[in-house]
Design a protein around this motif. Structure first.
Motif, PDB file in Angstrom:
ATOM      1  N   ASN A 114      -2.105  -1.278  -3.972  1.00  0.00           N
ATOM      2  CA  ASN A 114      -3.031  -0.151  -4.098  1.00  0.00           C
ATOM      3  C   ASN A 114      -2.375   1.113  -3.562  1.00  0.00           C
ATOM      4  OD1 ASN A 114      -5.790  -1.400  -4.880  1.00  0.00           O
ATOM      5  ND2 ASN A 114      -5.071  -2.723  -3.223  1.00  0.00           N
ATOM      6  N   SER A 115      -2.909   2.247  -3.973  1.00  0.00           N
ATOM      7  CA  SER A 115      -2.504   3.484  -3.311  1.00  0.00           C
ATOM      8  C   SER A 115      -3.714   4.079  -2.604  1.00  0.00           C
ATOM      9  CB  SER A 115      -1.873   4.472  -4.297  1.00  0.00           C
ATOM     10  OG  SER A 115      -2.616   4.547  -5.476  1.00  0.00           O
ATOM     11  N   VAL A 116      -3.432   4.727  -1.494  1.00  0.00           N
ATOM     12  CA  VAL A 116      -4.473   5.385  -0.695  1.00  0.00           C
ATOM     13  C   VAL A 116      -4.161   6.874  -0.699  1.00  0.00           C
ATOM     14  CG1 VAL A 116      -5.299   5.669   1.689  1.00  0.00           C
ATOM     15  CG2 VAL A 116      -5.017   3.364   0.730  1.00  0.00           C
ATOM     16  N   GLU A 151      -8.853   8.217  10.426  1.00  0.00           N
ATOM     17  CA  GLU A 151      -9.781   8.020   9.304  1.00  0.00           C
ATOM     18  C   GLU A 151      -9.052   7.370   8.116  1.00  0.00           C
ATOM     19  OE1 GLU A 151     -13.295  11.300   9.820  1.00  0.00           O
ATOM     20  OE2 GLU A 151     -11.314  12.117   9.488  1.00  0.00           O
ATOM     21  N   THR A 152      -7.800   7.762   7.910  1.00  0.00           N
ATOM     22  CA  THR A 152      -7.011   7.096   6.859  1.00  0.00           C
ATOM     23  C   THR A 152      -6.672   5.672   7.286  1.00  0.00           C
ATOM     24  OG1 THR A 152      -6.066   9.142   6.034  1.00  0.00           O
ATOM     25  CG2 THR A 152      -4.819   7.151   5.585  1.00  0.00           C
ATOM     26  N   ALA A 153      -6.333   5.511   8.563  1.00  0.00           N
ATOM     27  CA  ALA A 153      -5.922   4.185   9.059  1.00  0.00           C
ATOM     28  C   ALA A 153      -7.029   3.147   8.867  1.00  0.00           C
ATOM     29  CB  ALA A 153      -5.525   4.276  10.532  1.00  0.00           C
ATOM     30  N   SER A 154      -8.291   3.548   9.010  1.00  0.00           N
ATOM     31  CA  SER A 154      -9.394   2.586   8.858  1.00  0.00           C
ATOM     32  C   SER A 154      -9.438   2.032   7.436  1.00  0.00           C
ATOM     33  CB  SER A 154     -10.750   3.251   9.156  1.00  0.00           C
ATOM     34  OG  SER A 154     -10.757   3.744  10.463  1.00  0.00           O
ATOM     35  N   ALA A 164      -5.749  -0.048  -7.571  1.00  0.00           N
ATOM     36  CA  ALA A 164      -6.678   1.077  -7.398  1.00  0.00           C
ATOM     37  C   ALA A 164      -6.032   2.248  -6.658  1.00  0.00           C
ATOM     38  CB  ALA A 164      -7.913   0.609  -6.633  1.00  0.00           C
ATOM     39  N   ALA A 165      -6.583   3.428  -6.910  1.00  0.00           N
ATOM     40  CA  ALA A 165      -6.212   4.629  -6.148  1.00  0.00           C
ATOM     41  C   ALA A 165      -7.438   4.989  -5.321  1.00  0.00           C
ATOM     42  CB  ALA A 165      -5.844   5.760  -7.097  1.00  0.00           C
ATOM     43  N   LEU A 166      -7.338   4.762  -4.010  1.00  0.00           N
ATOM     44  CA  LEU A 166      -8.509   4.868  -3.131  1.00  0.00           C
ATOM     45  C   LEU A 166      -8.445   6.154  -2.324  1.00  0.00           C
ATOM     46  CD1 LEU A 166      -8.129   1.198  -1.930  1.00  0.00           C
ATOM     47  CD2 LEU A 166      -9.867   2.013  -3.529  1.00  0.00           C
ATOM     48  N   ARG A 167      -9.534   6.917  -2.356  1.00  0.00           N
ATOM     49  CA  ARG A 167      -9.494   8.238  -1.729  1.00  0.00           C
ATOM     50  C   ARG A 167     -10.115   8.268  -0.341  1.00  0.00           C
ATOM     51  NH1 ARG A 167     -12.369  11.034  -6.468  1.00  0.00           N
ATOM     52  NH2 ARG A 167     -13.157  12.228  -4.709  1.00  0.00           N
ATOM     53  N   VAL A 168      -9.413   8.951   0.552  1.00  0.00           N
ATOM     54  CA  VAL A 168      -9.963   9.230   1.892  1.00  0.00           C
ATOM     55  C   VAL A 168      -9.672  10.705   2.136  1.00  0.00           C
ATOM     56  CG1 VAL A 168      -7.893   8.164   2.955  1.00  0.00           C
ATOM     57  CG2 VAL A 168      -9.912   8.529   4.359  1.00  0.00           C
ATOM     58  N   ILE A 182       0.850  -1.192   0.000  1.00  0.00           N
ATOM     59  CA  ILE A 182       0.000   0.000   0.000  1.00  0.00           C
ATOM     60  C   ILE A 182       0.888   1.245   0.000  1.00  0.00           C
ATOM     61  CG2 ILE A 182      -1.807   1.263   1.252  1.00  0.00           C
ATOM     62  CD1 ILE A 182      -2.456  -1.560   2.588  1.00  0.00           C
ATOM     63  N   PHE A 183       0.676   2.096  -0.988  1.00  0.00           N
ATOM     64  CA  PHE A 183       1.409   3.367  -1.057  1.00  0.00           C
ATOM     65  C   PHE A 183       0.506   4.471  -0.514  1.00  0.00           C
ATOM     66  CE2 PHE A 183       3.595   0.783  -4.137  1.00  0.00           C
ATOM     67  CZ  PHE A 183       4.897   1.242  -4.148  1.00  0.00           C
ATOM     68  N   ILE A 184       0.991   5.219   0.468  1.00  0.00           N
ATOM     69  CA  ILE A 184       0.212   6.365   0.952  1.00  0.00           C
ATOM     70  C   ILE A 184       0.578   7.556   0.065  1.00  0.00           C
ATOM     71  CG2 ILE A 184      -0.424   7.826   2.904  1.00  0.00           C
ATOM     72  CD1 ILE A 184      -1.161   4.800   3.242  1.00  0.00           C
TER      73      ILE A 184
END
Ligand code: NAD
Length: 263
Positions: free
Chosen positions: A179-181, A231-234, A250-254, A136-138
């Motif tokens: 994935n990236s977040v 909130e990101t950690a969840s 995927a690029a997942l948005r928070v 996971i890439f932040i």
């Protein structure tokens, strides 16, 4: 919901504070064995102690600058069998485009992009052997909406998304997901201190500066406040879990809706 993280080994880079710390805490709470990382032994020891007593989980530490090849090799040697790699460490610094020298561009690329590329390369052999892994890439909303005040930062965040997608392509048909977040403006230690300093310098409260920031600098935010690291950690904990097995590339948005696009 049981995230089924019991016994999984997770390395979270840059996790003595901020978003990384919150990710380490959530993963430890969910039963993963977490390796916490920061650059100084004192900061790592303190974070490990705090996490152990808060979560009762299995928490180890690695003190070292994981943007350096020797440290990346060492952490993987000392902690073989990493199941979950969270490439969280990252730097930012507002600077006018014309004042950003080549050295800064190179440093930002090394720290924000190459560190995660290198660590991914180092953990992949054992993940492939197990046919299971999570990388996971932040990244950041700044990957999509490049900030005029730090173009070099935004570019490194876009690059992380490209690396993440490209790496996922190479792992097609395996049990390893990448994935990236993308967090939005988040009240981590780095950002919290930055806003606090700005408030003090202008004789304002944190809340006033926060309100002005969302009115003038990030007006597209739908939550109109800084997100919390938790909130990101969840989201990261879900992506790290076996339950997220159909989510990859995927690029997942928070990001609190700050990117003005539904998809
Ligand atoms: P932070 O500055 O609060 O904490 C970062 C942690 O990383 C600290 O523990 C620091 O000591 C450590 N660190 C930095 N460089 C390191 C290195 N070379 N080796 C080991 N440890 C190192 O940061 P944050 O705001 O929580 O940011 C974490 C990630 O989230 C970064 O990649 C950042 O780009 C991204 N992000 C942050 C925000 C935000 O608003 N805070 C928004 C979007 C994305």
């Amino acid at each position: 919901m049981d995230l089924k993280l019991q016994g999984k080994v997770a390395l979270v880079t840059g996790s003595t504070a901020g978003i990384g710390y919150a990710i380490a805490r959530t993963l430890a709470q969910e039963g993963a064995r977490v390796i916490v990382n920061g650059r100084t032994k004192a900061a790592v020891d303190e974070a490990v102690e705090r996490l152990r007593s808060d979560t009762g989980g299995a928490v180890d530490g690695y003190a070292g600058d994981l943007s350096r090849p020797e440290s990346a090799e060492e952490v993987v040697r000392l902690h073989p069998g990493i199941d979950i790699l969270v490439n969280n460490l990252g730097i930012f610094e507002p600077k006018p485009f014309e004042d950003i020298p080549d050295e800064d561009w190179k440093r930002f690329f090394d720290v924000n992009v190459l560190s995660g590329v290198r660590l991914s390369r180092l953990v992949l052999p054992s993940m492939k052997k197990a046919n299971w892994g999570r990388i996971i890439f932040i990244a950041s909303e700044s990957a999509v909406q490049i900030p005029a005040e730090m173009v070099h930062y935004g570019v490194t965040k876009t690059a992380q998304i490209a690396v993440s997608r490209g790496l996922a392509e190479t792992l097609a048909g395996t049990g390893i997901t990448v994935n990236s977040v993308l967090p939005g403006p988040t009240k981590s230690r780095g950002v919290g201190d930055f806003v606090q300093d700005m408030a003090r310098a202008n004789g304002k409260s944190f809340e006033q500066v926060e309100a002005e920031f969302f009115e003038n600098v990030r007006p597209t935010s739908l939550i109109k406040r800084f997100a919390t690291p938790e909130e990101t950690a969840s989201l990261v904990a879900y992506v790290a879990s076996p339950l997220s097995s159909a989510t990859t590339g995927a690029a997942l948005r928070v990001d609190g809706g700050v990117v003005k696009s539904a998809f």
